[in-house]
Structures are given as C-alpha cells and as structure tokens.
Design a protein around this motif. Sequence first.
Motif, short mmCIF file in Angstrom:
data_model
loop_
_atom_site.label_atom_id
_atom_site.label_comp_id
_atom_site.label_asym_id
_atom_site.label_seq_id
_atom_site.Cartn_x
_atom_site.Cartn_y
_atom_site.Cartn_z
N GLU A 1 0.83 -1.20 0.00
CA GLU A 1 0.00 0.00 0.00
C GLU A 1 0.87 1.26 0.00
O GLU A 1 0.63 2.21 -0.75
N GLU B 1 1.44 4.40 -2.88
CA GLU B 1 1.43 5.84 -2.62
C GLU B 1 2.73 6.48 -3.09
O GLU B 1 2.74 7.59 -3.64
N THR C 1 2.91 6.76 -6.94
CA THR C 1 1.91 7.74 -7.39
C THR C 1 2.38 9.16 -7.09
O THR C 1 2.36 10.04 -7.96
N MET C 2 2.80 9.37 -5.85
CA MET C 2 3.20 10.72 -5.46
C MET C 2 4.51 11.11 -6.13
O MET C 2 4.71 12.28 -6.46
N SER D 1 -2.06 15.00 2.23
CA SER D 1 -2.67 13.67 2.25
C SER D 1 -1.84 12.68 3.04
O SER D 1 -2.37 11.75 3.65
N PHE D 2 -0.51 12.86 3.04
CA PHE D 2 0.34 11.96 3.80
C PHE D 2 0.01 12.04 5.29
O PHE D 2 0.03 11.03 6.00
N ALA E 1 -2.38 9.19 1.08
CA ALA E 1 -1.79 9.79 -0.11
C ALA E 1 -2.35 9.11 -1.35
O ALA E 1 -2.70 7.92 -1.31
N ASN F 1 -2.85 6.98 -4.53
CA ASN F 1 -2.21 5.67 -4.67
C ASN F 1 -2.63 4.90 -5.91
O ASN F 1 -2.48 3.68 -5.96
N ASN G 1 -7.77 9.06 -0.60
CA ASN G 1 -6.57 9.19 -1.42
C ASN G 1 -6.84 9.84 -2.76
O ASN G 1 -6.18 10.81 -3.16
N TRP H 1 -6.07 13.53 -4.66
CA TRP H 1 -5.43 13.62 -5.97
C TRP H 1 -6.24 14.50 -6.91
O TRP H 1 -5.70 15.42 -7.53
#
Lengths: 604, 104, 192
Positions: free
Chosen positions: A70, A74, A77-78, A132-133, A138, A140, A159, A163
């Motif tokens: 998971e 994240e 993605t980030m 988001s973190f 965050a 994902n 999440n 975004w």
Amino acid sequence: MATSVMTHDSAGDPMSLGARIWSWITTTDHKRIGILYGVTAFVFFLVGGLEALLIRLQLASSGNTVVSAEAYNELFTMHGTTMVFMAVMPLSAAFFNFVVPLQIGARDVAFPRLNAFSYWVFLLGGLFMNASFVFGAAPNAGWFGYANLTSTQYSPGMNIDFWVLGLQILGVASIAAGVNFIVTIVNMRAPGMRIMRMPVFTWMTLVTQFIVVTAFPVITVALVFLMFDRTFGTTFYSVAAGGDVLLWQHLFWLFGHPEVYILILPAMGIISEVIPTFSRKPLFGYAIVVYSGLLIGILGWGVWAHHMFSVGLGPVADSVFSATTMMIAIPTGVKIFNWIATMWGGRIRFTTPMLFAIGFIAMFIIGGLSGVMHSSPPADLQQTDTYFVVAHFHYVLFGGAMLGIFAGIYYWWPKVTGRMLSEPIGKLHFWLTIIGANLTFFPMHFIGLLGMPRRIYTYDAALGLDTMNMVATVGAFVTGVGALVFVFNVLWSRRRGTPVEHNPWGAATLEWAIPSPPPVYNFSVIPEVRSRLPLWAQSGMSEVPATPPEPVHVPDGSYWPLVASLGIVIAATGAILKSVPVVVGGGVVLVLALYFWAFEPFEV
Amino acid sequence: MTETNAEHKHPGTGTYVTIAAVLTVITLVEVGVFYVPAFEAFLAPILLTLSAAKFALVVMFYMHLKGDHPLFTAILTIPMLIAFGVAIALLFLFGVFTLGGSGA
Amino acid sequence: MSAVAHHTSTGLDNRKLAMWTFIGSECLLFGTLISTYLVYQGQSLSGPMPGEILDIPLTSISTFVLLMSSLAMVLALAAVTRADRLWSRVWIFATAALGLVFLGFQAYEFTHFVHEGLTIKTSLFGSTFFVLTGTHGAHVAVGVLLLLTLLVRSFQGKLGPDKAMVVEITGLYWHFVDVVWIVIFTVVYLLS
C-alpha cells in the motif's frame, strides 16, 4: 537568497524581517515570483526524489520489505505526480517568470497580480496534495489514475479525492499563467523585437503556454467526471451503467501527451540558449528550431492513444496513432541536429551549464530512441507496462527536462543572484547526476524486456533481476548525492560565488544587457532591438543607461492574490472533509478577494 | 498609443437588431425542421449548418471578430479546430462513426 | 483593473487578448464535455431517454432568450461607448435579466427532469446532460454576476466610455457563453 532590491524601506532604513517577509508575500514582481517558484519547486523536487529513493530501496532486491504494498502504491503515485506537477512544471515556470520578460525587453508580465496568484495557488495546491500523507491517505492509483481503480468501489478512502482536488487546484495555476504568458509574449515585446527575433527560450515558452491553455481543460473535465462519480454517483466511468472506463484513458492522455511536451519544450528552449552561448556561435537554423517547436506543439495533439496500444483500440486506430507518433519524432530530431550543428565548428567552453546541455542532448537521444521503439504497436505490446517504459520516460524527463533545467539554473544563476555558482562543485554535480541517471535508468531497458512489470512493490528472485535492480538503486543514490552537492553549491555561492557584472558568459540576448541581479524595473530605458542577437550584433540594440533618466513606475504589491488562493484551498479542504459550509466559506473568500483585487488601485 | 477606436468601427444598432432578427429566424427554422417529418433524414446536416451559421453571426458581429485584428480570429479558431478534431477522433474511437472494420 | 491601456506590441489591449485566449481555452473545456455527451449518446441502459424528456419548445424559448441577451449586450457596449448613462444601465440590466430568465428556465427544467426520474445518477444521459448543461449554466451565472457588478459600477458613476474595454471584454465572455449554448441546443436537444 537573491539580493533583495527592497532590503531598505523608502526612508533608507533596513527593513525589519517582518517587512521583508511581507514584501515577498505581496510581491507582484516577476523576478521574485520566479525565485519563489524556483525554491518551492526545488523543495518538491527533493520530496519527489525522496519518494524515488524509497521506491528504489524497496526494489533493490527481490522480496524486500522496506515498505508495504500500500505504501509503495502511494510512493510511486506521489513520485510521479510530484515530479510532473510540482517539480518540473514549476521549475520551468521559474524560468518563464524570471527570464521571459527580460528576454523580450519588458518590465514585467502582462498581469503581475495574476502571476502572483498562479504561484500561491501552486504552493497551496502542492501543500494540499502532500497533506494527504498526514491523513495517511496519499494518492495511490498512479499519476495517471486509471478508472475504475479510482472509483469509490476500489478506492474508498480519501486518497483519490486528494489527488483529484489537488490536481484541479494546480490546473488553475497553470491555466492562469498560460494566459498571462501568452499575452506577455505577444504584446509586451520591446520595439524591434519582432516575433522571429525572440530568443528560442521565449518562443518555446509561448508554444508551451499554448499547449497548457488547450490541454489542461481536458483533464479538468476528466477530473470533474471522476469527482462527480465519486461524490455524486454519476456514471461517467461506470461499466454497470453502460459507461466506458476507456473514456478516462482517452481524456487523460489527450491531456497527458501534450503535457509531456509542456515538460520538455522549456528545457529545449533553455539549451537552445546555452549551447550557442558556449559554442560562441549563433544557433544553427533558428527558424527551423522555432518551427519544429511549433510543429511539436500541434502534432502533440495527434498522438495520445499511443499510450493505449494495449487496450484494444483496433488495427485502424493503432496504425493511425503509430504513424502520427513516428511523425512527431521528426521535428524533435531536427532540433537535435540543429543543436549539434551549432556546436560544430564552434569554440566550445565546457562550463557546467554547457555540460548539462550536452548531457541533455545525449540523454534525450537515448530516451527518444526508446520512444520511437514504443511507436510500433506490436513492439509496444512487449514494452508497455514494463520497466522499459520507465526507462524511456526517465531518460527524456530526467535526462532531458531535468538536465535542461539544471543547465538553465547554472546559466541564469549569476543573472538572478549576482554571483556565480562554483564551477568545480557544479561539475561534480553534473558528473554525479549523469552517471547516477544512467546507472539508474539504463538497466531498466533490460529489466523491462526481461519481464519486470511496472508498479509492483516486489518481485521474485527467480526472475534473476536482483543485480540489475541493485545497480539501479545505487544509481538513484548517486543522483541523490548529486542533488545534495547542488544544494551545497547554492549555499556556497551565497558568500563565496564570484560577483558578476551584466554578462559573465558573453551571451547574446537582452537579459544580459542589464545588471546582475537586475534592478526592480529591469531596463532603465526599454531598448530598441535591431537583431536576433542584440548583444552580439553590431548595434544590435540601443543603449540601456545605468540609471533611468526619468523615474520608472514600479507597481505596488498586493495580498489579494494570496487571499484568493487561500479561498480556493479552503474550498478544496471543505470538499475533502465533505463539509459544505467550508466549501461555501472558501468560495466566499475567493469571490470577495477577486472583487477587492479587481477594484484596488493597481497600476502596472 | 494603443489601439484607437478607428480599429473598432462597431456596427450600429440597426445592424445588431437585424442580426438578432436573423438569429431568431434561424432558430425558428431549426425548430421547424425538427418537427417536419420530411426532413428527418437530413436533420443532422441541416441543423449543424444552421447552428454553424448562428455561431458565425454571433462570433463575427457581436464578438466583432470580423472587424478586429486577425490574431483574435486565430486565437479562437485554432483551439476550436483542436476541439473539433478531438471530438471527431473520439467519435471514431468509440465506434459512433465506423470505418467498416475498426470497432472501438 | 488598470484604467489606462498601455502601449502593446500588436496595438491590441492586453485584457482583450487575455479574454480571447481564455475563450480559446474554454473551447476545449466545452468541447470535451460535448464530446463525452456525444460518445455516450444512445448508450444509456435505463431511465428516461432524451426523446421522451427533452422539451424542445420550451428550450427553444430559453435559447431565444439567451440570443436576445447577446443583443442587449452589444447595445449595452454601444451605450457605454457613447457615454449614454441611462441606456448603459438599461441594456446591462436587460442582459443580466435575460440571463437570469435563461437560468430560471434551466432550473425549472432540471427540477422537472428530477421529478420525471432523470437525475445525475440515473444513467449516462443523466450524468452527461446535467454536467454539460450545468457547467454551461454555471458559466451563465458567473456572467450574470459580472454584469451586475458592471451595473453597480455604472450606478457609482464609474462606467464611462473610458471603461468601454471592460464592458467589451465582459461582452466577449457573455457572447461566448451564448455561442456554446447554440452548440449545446443543436447537439443535445435538436439532434437527440
């Protein structure tokens, strides 16, 4: 940081810290806004870099357990979202802001407060997305957020909401800046600065902004559809209602492909300035380079589905997009030949900016070659969703865009700050970066073709890819060290960098005709331009005296751009917390700020 | 000096009202055509042409593109062509138009 | 906004150029919404279908209303340019009022559709229809706000001929919103 023009108030007393901070918060000066963009974007670059290092740590060996699956989702993605939207684009914006008005002989951009607004919206949007973190949520689902993974059914948490909202906020900043720079470049050029006398960097900025204002609305709509599906139960990407998840892919890539030209054209513009300067020779085929940029901007609209060769578009669609993709390699290749031809027969100085520019050419050629390999659908079916693609886009985006940006940083640093960055430290930074980048990304061509898919948090030892992954990880850390070396160079230069005058590099374009750093009004007198290379040509420009013969009006600052940005982010916060009053409150703040902004006395 | 009103030469009230009348008539024709069964087969081309005419009238006269600097026309037309091209491409890609063999 | 236009490279006003650029951008926004509507046309699995629920006569009237508002807008600009305070205010008010009437028709239409069982969630038609026309309606609403602001400025005596450019630019936005409706009316309503 840069020597501030306003370190003293009008009475000549040194400004207090509070007054200085306030002057930055309310600034509408393109030079300061450029610095703000540059510093903020670089911090996000380090954040994205950290995400990359964590990814590489996890993948350094098979079956690793540095991060969970998971968390890994994240991270990648980030990493992608941050690098594209919060690092490369705003780093380019730093240059648009600082350099373009100077290159065209203007005192500022067309809409200085709108310019400040774009910056504040970017900062707050980037902070919003990264907040988001803090919520442990965050984004994902990849930087491209494919439907229907992003539906509430498969992504029930906040999440994806972070975004979607974060990207919408960032999009506002980009579109506003797009309009601003188009008007600036079209309408605020010095007398004699005909359109085909503009520096290539300014030209590429113009093309980029045109792509921004046309491509961003498409992703705006795609994200609205996604947000409405998630929040209001609409059916845009709902298979159950007869919808087509491919709609997302088409809309995303309709934006996403022009986006990659947004990412690369500014860097191409930068090296089109750097290479002639350090070859002591004008750019070979200026007009062709400009037309190629224009052509790339237009053809970029015709290739998007090459990101979708594996979804079953059918042979006709596949063939059409394959052909257009191959075609777009042509103007790109033309530019590369022009840069090389510029260096050919020149008297090359291998300064740090020149090294980065040459590095750009080499890395971009490699990335372009793997790109052309993707343009064939049958070949791409092997390459897509593997590390081969990761290799391709990192060669063009890191090896290309980032090296170009570093070239620009080293090149224009003396103009911005009045001091040189250290050449020896810079060269160390360069070599660490280019070696690190190749160590990281070259093996990925093989890793990908040997079967390692993208976006997996671990892989089996039986694949036999442990060694190559380890090499890539080592390379990433080498690059990371390079970034730290750069930071050290920046700090070193503050006190120890050689102070410079107008034109330390002996360059040709208008920004080098004024002091370093420039006075707040840029040009004491707007020059008349008679050549594409005003500082190289005989009487290429009229004289710019050391001090203005008449007082020059400099606009005041304003805090309304910041307040308006706050309104937007408050509304977004309300949306993510599902609180209608907060959304409305944010909207009220925004509308009021816009009214005050519109009616405050502000003379450009 | 920036642009003077010489460049503007905006049409007079009479022209504006005439155009409004033409727009009204075209709208009435559109609605009429919609209800006449005989036209059903050609509905799309007729309606698209009529609405294109309305579009052109508003853009050229009310938005004054006709008398203005051609740069404004370019700034409208190029994105419009991109939007149009994208729409057509999407219609093909989703199988709304077919090329006899391509399916979406 | 700066009251005095500065010298520019093309001789064109910065703000006018900015509005046209923004309009170019909006072509892509609405183009995407309309494309999505067209792609999903006829694909709905359930719920009221366009042919059953769209009210052509009513929408023709609201279309006519919006077209007339564009007439009012150009007459407003002409009045401001010739420093005609009374008629500036009349025509600006008329434009805004006609815009509000259009929005009223739209509000009625939306509530009626919900009553008939077509909501934003019901089907592809519901989703695409409401988001497309709702986005357009939101643009009209913003336009009405801009116009009311101009009206207030006029009453404050601050909308003389020197501010004609601001009125012209507002007009460009307004006409564009009208022109988008021309496309939507044809594509969504007439070509249902």
